[in-house]
Scaffold this motif. Structure first.
Motif, PDB file in Angstrom:
ATOM      1  N   ALA A 107       0.820  -1.212   0.000  1.00  9.64           N
ATOM      2  CA  ALA A 107       0.000   0.000   0.000  1.00  9.64           C
ATOM      3  C   ALA A 107       0.852   1.259   0.000  1.00  9.64           C
ATOM      4  O   ALA A 107       0.497   2.257  -0.631  1.00  9.64           O
ATOM      5  CB  ALA A 107      -0.930  -0.009   1.209  1.00  9.64           C
ATOM      6  N   HIS A 144     -10.161  -3.496   7.893  1.00  6.62           N
ATOM      7  CA  HIS A 144     -10.590  -2.842   6.647  1.00  6.62           C
ATOM      8  C   HIS A 144     -10.032  -1.425   6.543  1.00  6.62           C
ATOM      9  O   HIS A 144      -9.715  -0.957   5.439  1.00  6.62           O
ATOM     10  CB  HIS A 144     -12.115  -2.820   6.557  1.00  6.62           C
ATOM     11  N   ALA A 204      -7.909  -2.456   3.293  1.00  2.00           N
ATOM     12  CA  ALA A 204      -9.029  -2.690   2.374  1.00  2.00           C
ATOM     13  C   ALA A 204      -8.605  -2.731   0.914  1.00  2.00           C
ATOM     14  O   ALA A 204      -9.175  -3.467   0.117  1.00  2.00           O
ATOM     15  CB  ALA A 204     -10.104  -1.626   2.579  1.00  2.00           C
ATOM     16  N   ASP A 205      -7.605  -1.968   0.515  1.00  2.00           N
ATOM     17  CA  ASP A 205      -7.243  -1.855  -0.897  1.00  2.00           C
ATOM     18  C   ASP A 205      -5.915  -2.536  -1.232  1.00  2.00           C
ATOM     19  O   ASP A 205      -5.264  -2.186  -2.215  1.00  2.00           O
ATOM     20  CB  ASP A 205      -7.164  -0.372  -1.294  1.00  2.00           C
ATOM     21  N   THR A 206      -5.531  -3.524  -0.441  1.00  2.00           N
ATOM     22  CA  THR A 206      -4.227  -4.163  -0.653  1.00  2.00           C
ATOM     23  C   THR A 206      -4.314  -5.539  -1.285  1.00  2.00           C
ATOM     24  O   THR A 206      -3.294  -6.133  -1.635  1.00  2.00           O
ATOM     25  CB  THR A 206      -3.486  -4.319   0.688  1.00  2.00           C
ATOM     26  N   GLY A 207      -5.526  -6.073  -1.436  1.00  2.00           N
ATOM     27  CA  GLY A 207      -5.672  -7.427  -1.945  1.00  2.00           C
ATOM     28  C   GLY A 207      -5.654  -8.487  -0.855  1.00  2.00           C
ATOM     29  O   GLY A 207      -5.803  -9.677  -1.145  1.00  2.00           O
TER      30      GLY A 207
END
Length: 279
Positions: free
Chosen positions: A208, A258, A262-265
């Protein structure tokens, strides 16, 4: 002779009283060298060791403040215990020393291992992680742990993640020493190493922050991430376990996961409370 014997007996009685008082005072203050020390429950402010070098987990900002999952977890646990909290930097190689020397009361991001349990107590785990592998976006030759044979992997001092590849999995990778994961990322970008392997949450935080890398989702070992404490404080340990349980029951832990990943896979479909080690 009677007077001499009586005087001697009086001295013995007085000596015994002094020893008894001294032992009581010693036990209250420092535990008489037994390692018991004072419980965290008697402290107004808890000194909590968190990593200063792990984006998303524990990161020291330019202004000196800490942020990340472990920082939020520590604040929650301290609040449940009715304590204030002060953070100290805890690199992987410093964690045990901080606890044993009394420079931290709790240290987060500790994988539970048998050899560590001989020296420390662990509350939790507060999260179940899995060992995984981080590579450059253009790397196609590494798909799993077996593909690390002959490859250069980062070996952060005190982390033991590389050992779990070379000794536990018996994969003949080539460990390259590093002091921190920031140094690992610099070496990965410069192609001085081929991969970083450690807990998936740590890798997700690196992804991230830095970009240009990907997690293989090769999960090859469960890592029980716990709160390290000094030994001989069962009441304090049980209190931390109750706070961890509440953190899951009220939905705080899934929200924090989250918030940071949340946006890291990272697979966040199930964030379940782990089975505790026991105090």
């Amino acid at each position: 002779m009677g007077r001499s014997l009586g005087g001697l007996m009086g001295m013995v009685v007085r000596a015994r009283r002094l020893i008894a008082v001294g032992l009581v005072g010693c036990a209250v203050l420092v535990g008489c060298g037994s390692g018991r020390g004072s419980s965290i429950l008697g402290k107004g402010t808890l000194l909590v060791g968190v990593r200063p070098d792990l984006p998303g987990i524990g990161m020291r900002r330019a202004d000196g403040r800490f942020e990340g999952l472990d920082v939020d977890v520590a604040r929650y646990l301290a609040g449940r215990l009715g304590k204030d909290v002060r953070f100290v930097a805890a690199l992987a190689s410093d964690r045990e020393t901080l606890l044993l020397e009394g420079r931290a009361d709790l240290v987060l991001t500790f994988s539970v291992m048998p050899e560590r349990k001989r020296r420390l107590t662990f509350a939790g785990p507060y999260y179940l992680a899995y060992q995984d592998i981080l590579v450059r976006d253009d790397e196609r030759g590494i798909r799993g742990v077996r593909d690390l044979k002959g490859r250069r992997i980062c070996d952060v001092a005190g982390a033991r993640a590389a050992v779990r590849v070379t000794e536990e999995r018996r994969v003949a990778a080539v460990p390259v020493p590093a002091k921190s994961y920031d140094e690992c990322m610099a070496m990965l970008r410069d192609r001085r190493i081929d991969a970083i392997t450690t807990n998936d949450t740590i890798l997700a935080g690196l992804k991230a922050r830095h970009g240009g890398v990907r997690i293989l989702n090769a999960r090859f070992g469960e890592r029980r991430t716990a709160v390290g404490m000094r030994r001989n404080d069962p009441d304090g340990c049980e209190a931390v376990n109750r706070a961890i349980t509440q953190m899951y029951q009220d939905g705080t832990m899934p929200k924090l996961m989250h918030k940071w990943f949340a946006d890291t896979g990272l697979d966040l479909s199930t964030v379940a409370i782990p089975q505790f080690e026991g105090c």
